[in-house]
Write an enzyme that holds these catalytic residues in place. Structure first.
Site, PDB file in Angstrom:
ATOM      1  CE  LYS A 122      -6.216  -5.775   7.951  1.00  0.00           C
ATOM      2  NZ  LYS A 122      -5.659  -4.831   7.015  1.00  0.00           N
ATOM      3  NE  ARG A 126      -1.773   2.849  10.344  1.00  0.00           N
ATOM      4  CZ  ARG A 126      -1.951   1.542  10.341  1.00  0.00           C
ATOM      5  NH1 ARG A 126      -2.697   0.977   9.432  1.00  0.00           N
ATOM      6  NH2 ARG A 126      -1.352   0.796  11.207  1.00  0.00           N
ATOM      7  NE  ARG A 129       0.121  -2.196  16.329  1.00  0.00           N
ATOM      8  CZ  ARG A 129      -0.262  -1.953  15.083  1.00  0.00           C
ATOM      9  NH1 ARG A 129      -1.171  -2.701  14.510  1.00  0.00           N
ATOM     10  NH2 ARG A 129       0.269  -0.952  14.409  1.00  0.00           N
ATOM     11  CE  LYS A 138      -2.569  -6.638  11.884  1.00  0.00           C
ATOM     12  NZ  LYS A 138      -1.760  -5.505  11.585  1.00  0.00           N
TER      13      LYS A 138
HETATM   14  P1  AMP Z   1      -3.056  -3.415   9.440  1.00  0.00           P
HETATM   15  O1  AMP Z   1      -2.844  -2.177   8.636  1.00  0.00           O
HETATM   16  O2  AMP Z   1      -2.642  -4.649   8.739  1.00  0.00           O
HETATM   17  O3  AMP Z   1      -2.529  -3.276  10.854  1.00  0.00           O
HETATM   18  O4  AMP Z   1      -4.637  -3.605   9.633  1.00  0.00           O
HETATM   19  C1  AMP Z   1      -5.445  -2.654  10.252  1.00  0.00           C
HETATM   20  C2  AMP Z   1      -5.998  -1.727   9.201  1.00  0.00           C
HETATM   21  O5  AMP Z   1      -6.979  -2.382   8.409  1.00  0.00           O
HETATM   22  C3  AMP Z   1      -6.779  -0.555   9.755  1.00  0.00           C
HETATM   23  O6  AMP Z   1      -5.925   0.459  10.197  1.00  0.00           O
HETATM   24  C4  AMP Z   1      -7.580  -0.118   8.556  1.00  0.00           C
HETATM   25  O7  AMP Z   1      -6.795   0.747   7.763  1.00  0.00           O
HETATM   26  C5  AMP Z   1      -7.758  -1.397   7.755  1.00  0.00           C
HETATM   27  N1  AMP Z   1      -9.147  -1.861   7.646  1.00  0.00           N
HETATM   28  C6  AMP Z   1      -9.684  -2.363   6.528  1.00  0.00           C
HETATM   29  N2  AMP Z   1     -10.957  -2.721   6.705  1.00  0.00           N
HETATM   30  C7  AMP Z   1     -11.269  -2.440   7.994  1.00  0.00           C
HETATM   31  C8  AMP Z   1     -12.444  -2.593   8.793  1.00  0.00           C
HETATM   32  N3  AMP Z   1     -13.564  -3.123   8.309  1.00  0.00           N
HETATM   33  N4  AMP Z   1     -12.374  -2.178  10.088  1.00  0.00           N
HETATM   34  C9  AMP Z   1     -11.233  -1.653  10.605  1.00  0.00           C
HETATM   35  N5  AMP Z   1     -10.094  -1.489   9.894  1.00  0.00           N
HETATM   36  C10 AMP Z   1     -10.100  -1.881   8.609  1.00  0.00           C
END
Ligand code: AMP
Length: 557
Positions: free
Chosen positions: A251, A271, A417, A423
């Site tokens: 991530k 986004r 979602r 994650k």
């Molecule tokens: P969060 O912003 O904490 O909800 O985490 C999701 C976000 O992680 C996604 O919207 C992407 O912007 C980011 N992200 C980073 N690396 C990846 C990956 N390998 N696959 C999908 N999303 C990723």
């Protein structure tokens, strides 16, 4: 249709706070437009929310409040100062205009009534003006509009110009209204919106072709779709088991981008579907080199790296928000794009399983080291979870946020979602903890301490254990730590040793949990050593008070 009709709708919307009533008012109006002037249904749908363009459009009116006040002043024949006073008094440029125009309309009779289409077209014209003297040209058109406006019309034209309609209608209400007006199930409207992000189009297709037509709407390069979102994973093992098997990826902590190529045009969207192509010219050219010259939609994360390591996410915001001096910023803040999904290539792929979308991505991207990469990935089954844990540790050690756990069989689900992409993150904060003990490994590792016992300090500066950490160290650091620790061993029982507290480690982890197992009453999930803190001594380590407050904070969120 006269613009006053739309203004009456705005006033009616304003007079109620009840969502159901607002929906009813809008549904009736959309139906009326559909029956009488169906060609203006798309702009009317957008104008009902105070918009002229869909969110993803790069077009903007480009009239700030100063310029708007000048136009109002000229249209009603007062000084800009007087307009400013009114705005200050009423707190709203719309109300101020209404008052000023009311005074004016007592003396002049406006002759040509405004139609909705005229207002819409003039505002589009304003957005299309650029180049020299554009401000004058914009203001000219706006004054033309305002001088034909009644006081109520002026109130809403000015509010539309500054994109603050103030009638309490958002996308949710409009979607409900379209559903009600044209008898379409809400889920179908929702999905069409996700795919096209154009409620004007959704309204038009609902009226003309109904549910069948909407179902045929598909995503198209050039029109961004709402990104699929991620839930928090409760634990790597649990999530992988639930999925059967999983694709885990690093991530990256930057900004999510959706990149569209249509013909020769390459556009980058955030986004929130804002077009940021102009701010990131190098990404546009990397993409041109790394991907085939065909229409596509791919997704990825852009991060800032220095010497191959990711650096704070804040830097990338400086790049994205930048409007001037972009070339200099390209050199100062270098970017790396990590691609992780394909939504369109030759045809729509969102119903294709993720594993296949990923294969397509791998087959079309030519890696451009340090500039365009594909996200690091491992395939994991419930019997080899360690592979995911290793990826987590490696990712944290390289300075990334954690891992994503993705269901290989899942379609791309725009705007959702759900449980198909999760994650698993390390806490953004790390802890500095003292090494107070350890356990020797077995077999080949018998002469190495494989796991270290860590402690924090309480109010009385007494050490209290909190976790064992076994991972995160590369061989060199592991050997270095062993060397540091051996002379500090004070006691040994079997493979377990006590160590004089001298060494401080920086620890990343995913969560603080309550645990009777350690003296502090807490334990850390997925602790990973980020480094040896030679600069700190045991007096500097983290306190029980900090952990208490971090734990309480995490319970709230
Ligand atoms: P969060 O912003 O904490 O909800 O985490 C999701 C976000 O992680 C996604 O919207 C992407 O912007 C980011 N992200 C980073 N690396 C990846 C990956 N390998 N696959 C999908 N999303 C990723």
């Amino acid at each position: 249709m006269l613009y006053t009709k739309l203004v009456e709708v705005y006033e009616a919307l304003n007079s109620t706070t009840k969502r159901l009533e607002k929906t009813e008012i809008l549904a009736d109006f959309l139906k009326l437009i559909g029956e009488n002037e169906p060609h203006i249904l798309p702009p009317v749908t957008l104008m009902s929310m105070g918009r002229i363009f869909p969110t993803w459009s790069q077009k903007e009116l480009g009239i700030g409040s100063k310029l708007l006040m000048k136009a109002i002043a000229s249209a009603v024949g007062v000084t800009p100062g007087e307009v400013e006073d009114q705005v200050r008094e009423t707190g709203d440029i719309g109300l101020a205009s209404e008052k000023l125009f009311r005074r004016k309309s007592q003396v002049t009779l406006f002759t040509r009534p405004l139609t909705i289409l005229k207002v819409y077209k003039d505002l589009v014209k304003i957005a299309d003006i650029s180049g020299g003297r554009s401000q004058y040209k914009k203001i000219d058109i706006l004054m033309g509009l305002l001088s034909s406006a009644s006081s109520f019309e002026a109130k809403y034209i000015t509010r539309t110009v500054i994109e603050e309609l103030r009638v309490g209608v958002g996308e949710g209400t409009i979607k409900d209204a379209i559903s009600q007006a044209f008898h379409i199930p809400k889920e179908v409207i929702e999905r069409s919106h996700m795919l096209t992000n154009d409620l004007g189009l959704v309204a038009a297709v609902s009226r003309e072709e109904g549910e069948e037509g909407l179902k045929k709407l598909s995503l198209k390069p050039g029109k961004p779709v709402k990104p699929m979102l991620a839930q928090l994973s409760p634990g790597i093992g649990e999530t992988v088991k639930e999925m059967g098997w999983a694709i885990c990826e690093t991530k990256y902590d930057g900004i999510r981008v959706q990149i569209h190529r249509k013909g020769e045009d390459i556009e980058i969207y955030t986004r929130r579907l804002e077009n940021i192509s102009l701010a990131l010219p190098e990404i546009v050219s990397y993409i041109r080199e790394s991907l085939p010259a065909e229409d596509f939609i791919v997704e990825g994360e852009i991060i800032v790296t220095r010497d191959g390591k990711p650096i704070s996410f804040q830097y990338i915001l400086q790049r994205v928000r930048r409007k001037y001096d972009i070339e200099r910023m390209v050199d100062q803040i270098p970017l790396t794009l990590y691609l992780f999904d394909t939504l369109y290539f030759g045809n729509n792929l969102i119903d294709t399983p993720f594993r296949r979308r990923r294969e397509i991505l791998e087959s079309i991207v030519r890696i451009y080291p340090g500039k365009v990469e594909i996200s690091r990935q491992v395939k994991v089954t419930p019997s080899d979870i360690e592979k995911a844990q290793k990826l987590f540790e490696d990712s944290i050690n390289e300075g990334h946020e954690g891992i994503m756990i993705k269901d290989p069989e899942a379609p791309y689900m725009p705007g959702i979602r759900g449980k198909k992409m999760l994650k698993f993150k390390a806490e953004p904060e790390t802890l500095d903890l003292a090494v107070v003990g350890g356990t020797y490994g077995k077999g080949k590792r018998a002469h190495f301490i494989g796991s270290y016992l860590l402690a924090l300090q309480d109010d009385d500066n007494q050490l209290r254990t909190i976790a064992h950490v076994a991972t995160g160290l590369d061989d060199k650091t592991l050997a270095e730590l062993s060397q540091l620790v051996e002379p500090l061993i004070t006691n040994q029982k079997g493979r377990t040793v006590r160590i004089e507290p001298r060494i401080v480690l920086e620890i990343a982890f995913s969560e603080i949990v309550k645990s009777p197992e350690y003296e502090s009453g807490y334990s850390l999930r997925f602790p990973v050593v980020k480094g040896i803190r030679y600069d700190l001594s045991p007096e500097d380590i983290d306190t029980l008070e900090r952990i208490d407050s971090m734990f309480k904070g995490s319970q709230k969120s």
